[in-house]
Design an enzyme around this catalytic site. Structure first.
Site, PDB file in Angstrom:
ATOM      1  CE1 TYR A 155      52.004  48.427  36.356  1.00  0.00           C
ATOM      2  CE2 TYR A 155      52.375  46.279  35.392  1.00  0.00           C
ATOM      3  CZ  TYR A 155      52.224  47.076  36.505  1.00  0.00           C
ATOM      4  OH  TYR A 155      52.299  46.518  37.754  1.00  0.00           O
ATOM      5  CE  LYS A 163      55.573  48.117  37.367  1.00  0.00           C
ATOM      6  NZ  LYS A 163      55.885  48.888  38.581  1.00  0.00           N
ATOM      7  NE  ARG A 197      44.656  45.395  40.234  1.00  0.00           N
ATOM      8  CZ  ARG A 197      45.752  45.520  40.951  1.00  0.00           C
ATOM      9  NH1 ARG A 197      46.747  44.689  40.805  1.00  0.00           N
ATOM     10  NH2 ARG A 197      45.857  46.495  41.827  1.00  0.00           N
TER      11      ARG A 197
HETATM   12  O1  LIG Z   1      46.627  41.982  39.331  1.00  0.00           O
HETATM   13  C1  LIG Z   1      47.762  42.203  38.945  1.00  0.00           C
HETATM   14  O2  LIG Z   1      48.672  42.135  39.721  1.00  0.00           O
HETATM   15  C2  LIG Z   1      48.059  42.538  37.539  1.00  0.00           C
HETATM   16  O3  LIG Z   1      46.963  43.180  36.923  1.00  0.00           O
HETATM   17  C3  LIG Z   1      47.134  43.451  35.564  1.00  0.00           C
HETATM   18  O4  LIG Z   1      47.242  42.311  34.759  1.00  0.00           O
HETATM   19  P1  LIG Z   1      46.059  41.339  34.413  1.00  0.00           P
HETATM   20  O5  LIG Z   1      46.553  39.971  34.696  1.00  0.00           O
HETATM   21  O6  LIG Z   1      45.556  41.567  33.041  1.00  0.00           O
HETATM   22  O7  LIG Z   1      44.953  41.652  35.510  1.00  0.00           O
HETATM   23  P2  LIG Z   1      43.352  41.771  35.530  1.00  0.00           P
HETATM   24  O8  LIG Z   1      42.901  43.080  35.035  1.00  0.00           O
HETATM   25  O9  LIG Z   1      42.964  41.385  36.908  1.00  0.00           O
HETATM   26  O10 LIG Z   1      42.833  40.671  34.469  1.00  0.00           O
HETATM   27  C4  LIG Z   1      43.049  39.306  34.626  1.00  0.00           C
HETATM   28  C5  LIG Z   1      42.276  38.596  33.522  1.00  0.00           C
HETATM   29  O11 LIG Z   1      40.877  38.676  33.787  1.00  0.00           O
HETATM   30  C6  LIG Z   1      40.194  39.284  32.702  1.00  0.00           C
HETATM   31  N1  LIG Z   1      39.074  40.064  33.270  1.00  0.00           N
HETATM   32  C7  LIG Z   1      39.292  41.187  34.017  1.00  0.00           C
HETATM   33  C8  LIG Z   1      38.242  41.873  34.575  1.00  0.00           C
HETATM   34  C9  LIG Z   1      36.943  41.432  34.368  1.00  0.00           C
HETATM   35  O12 LIG Z   1      35.914  42.020  34.830  1.00  0.00           O
HETATM   36  N2  LIG Z   1      36.736  40.313  33.596  1.00  0.00           N
HETATM   37  C10 LIG Z   1      37.778  39.610  33.051  1.00  0.00           C
HETATM   38  O13 LIG Z   1      37.540  38.591  32.355  1.00  0.00           O
HETATM   39  C11 LIG Z   1      41.229  40.098  31.952  1.00  0.00           C
HETATM   40  O14 LIG Z   1      40.880  40.269  30.603  1.00  0.00           O
HETATM   41  C12 LIG Z   1      42.476  39.230  32.136  1.00  0.00           C
HETATM   42  O15 LIG Z   1      42.504  38.210  31.190  1.00  0.00           O
HETATM   43  C13 LIG Z   1      48.340  44.308  35.403  1.00  0.00           C
HETATM   44  O16 LIG Z   1      48.661  44.486  34.063  1.00  0.00           O
HETATM   45  C14 LIG Z   1      49.484  43.707  36.104  1.00  0.00           C
HETATM   46  O17 LIG Z   1      50.523  44.550  36.090  1.00  0.00           O
HETATM   47  C15 LIG Z   1      49.179  43.470  37.508  1.00  0.00           C
HETATM   48  O18 LIG Z   1      50.281  42.890  38.110  1.00  0.00           O
END
Ligand SMILES: O=C(O)[C@H]1O[C@H](OP(=O)(O)OP(=O)(O)OC[C@H]2O[C@@H](n3ccc(=O)[nH]c3=O)[C@H](O)[C@@H]2O)[C@H](O)[C@@H](O)[C@@H]1O
Length: 416
Positions: free
Chosen positions: A247, A251, A288
């Site tokens: 990803y 990008k 997410r």
């Molecule tokens: O929502 C987005 O727009 C982004 O989502 C992801 O990036 P990330 O920031 O890792 O998104 P999430 O999967 O929503 O995670 C956010 C944080 O929460 C944590 N998380 C996620 C899910 C969950 O159930 N519990 C939890 O603690 C993850 O480990 C991470 O640290 C994608 O990699 C990005 O490209 C995208 O832009």
């Protein structure tokens, strides 16, 4: 041929006896709205330049981009499951056949644009489509429906200004348009890591195809940043062989391609670096953090924090993003621009916010941290403020309120 904005990221029917009270309510609401539409007294009659009324957001958009749309109109589209009726007894969904389209602005031909939105049936794309349609433009959506969903744009199907085409951006596509918003690409880590080769192809070949078509870009280009907050001048820190590389690197190459087409072929480009975005129509199962936490809280399950929960994210509401994309498209500015809300939360604080917004008594449980999970993310948005006159208007809490309502209604309507 136009300009391309490339995102580099960062129901119910009348059959059976419709015994369900929610369904009856939904029908009543629809009839009420239909009458209003027929009588020509829709919300457009209000002062559409006004964004706030008594500290409440009543409209989205910017007068300078002619993108102002009353919030009620949009809420009608995404908070009412008005075109489907779910019968819990038979576990069937009926689709209404007759449809009243919401009133769209009547634009003079010189102002009316033909706009292509790739990934237009997805979460962000479908909100952009709603706005462009209501603004009076002609909108063509191409989507392969891998993560996008027809229901997200179903309320426009059949409208003279709208076309929906099943197409994968990895394959070439020929069409004459004025503007292209290139948003096609799975964005949630489980989705984009499901088939990493396809993810890279979508970013790279999809972008080549769209740049070839127009000869216009999202925040993951920064990876696990060593600079905080992240300004557009920061080059990023990406593990090129890690699970997120498909990803993030996709990008980054998409941006490289975009500027190569600009320099070599004079393509008119815009590059938006989009930070974490949330709102109605997020896929409940996309893994997410926003959708996971809200669904877990609504179902009374424990909220899953990956790692120590001290990693941070900054969340923007989808209407703010759409405002920014439209302003960027209409600005004469070629460098990348961050679009995100600098309001930064640790994931643990965010879990507590969701628990309090859903009014749930859920507990928090800790699971292992995913590999290469960025530890911090917050956009520096000075450039967007200076160049576009844009900054987020939606407090995270208010956006979360609408998103919770959306997921609640989807759950009640048996749609997830
Ligand atoms: O929502 C987005 O727009 C982004 O989502 C992801 O990036 P990330 O920031 O890792 O998104 P999430 O999967 O929503 O995670 C956010 C944080 O929460 C944590 N998380 C996620 C899910 C969950 O159930 N519990 C939890 O603690 C993850 O480990 C991470 O640290 C994608 O990699 C990005 O490209 C995208 O832009």
């Amino acid at each position: 041929m136009g300009t391309i904005v490339n995102d580099t990221d960062s129901t119910e029917s009348k059959s059976n006896n419709l015994t369900n009270n929610n369904n009856d309510k939904s029908r009543e609401t629809e009839d009420l709205y239909s009458d209003k539409i027929r009588d020509g007294q829709w919300f457009w009659n209000t002062n559409t330049e006004q964004i706030f009324s008594q500290d409440q957001i009543v409209a989205v958009g910017h007068a300078s981009a002619k993108s102002v749309v009353p919030l009620e109109l949009l809420r009608y589209i995404y908070l009412q499951p008005h075109d489907r009726i779910y019968d819990p007894k038979t576990h069937t969904i009926s689709y209404l056949q007759t449809r009243t389209y919401l009133p769209v602005k009547s634009l003079p031909p010189r102002e009316k644009k033909r706009v292509l939105v790739t990934g237009g049936a997805g979460f962000v794309g479908s909100h952009l489509v709603d706005r462009l349609m209501l603004m009076g433009h002609e909108v063509i959506v191409i989507d392969n429906f891998f993560t996008g969903c027809k229901n997200n744009v179903g309320h426009w199907i059949g409208h003279p200004n709208f076309e929906l085409i099943r197409h994968d951006v990895v394959d070439p596509f020929l069409i004459e348009v004025d503007q292209i918003y290139h948003l096609a690409c799975p964005a949630s880590p489980p989705h984009y890591q499901y088939n990493p080769i396809k993810t890279v192809k979508t970013s790279v070949m999809g972008t080549i195809n769209m740049l070839g078509l127009a000869k216009r870009v999202k925040a993951q280009v920064y990876g696990d940043p060593e600079e905080h907050p992240q300004a557009e001048t920061y080059w990023g820190n990406v593990n090129p062989i890690g699970p997120r590389a498909c990803y993030d690197e996709g990008k980054r190459v998409a941006e490289t391609l975009t500027y190569a087409y600009m320099n070599q072929d004079c393509v008119d480009v815009r590059v938006a670096r989009i930070f974490n975005t949330f709102g109605p129509r997020m896929n409940a199962n996309d893994g997410r953090v926003v959708s996971n936490f809200i669904m877990q809280a609504l179902k009374g399950e424990d909220l899953t924090i990956y790692g120590d929960g001290l990693q941070t994210r900054s969340f923007q509401y989808v209407h703010d993003l759409v405002d920014g994309l439209i302003l960027l498209m209409n600005a004469d500015y070629k460098e990348p621009i961050n679009l995100g809300n600098p309001d930064e939360y640790t994931i643990r604080e965010f879990a507590e916010l969701i628990i309090s917004e859903v009014n749930s008594s859920c507990k928090i449980k800790t699971l292992p941290a995913p590999k290469d999970d960025p530890k911090k993310r917050r956009p520096d948005i000075k450039r967007a403020e200076q160049i576009l006159g844009w900054k987020p208007r939606w407090p995270v809490k208010q956006g979360i309120g609408e998103t919770v309502t959306y997921f609640q209604r989807q759950l009640e309507a048996g749609l997830m």
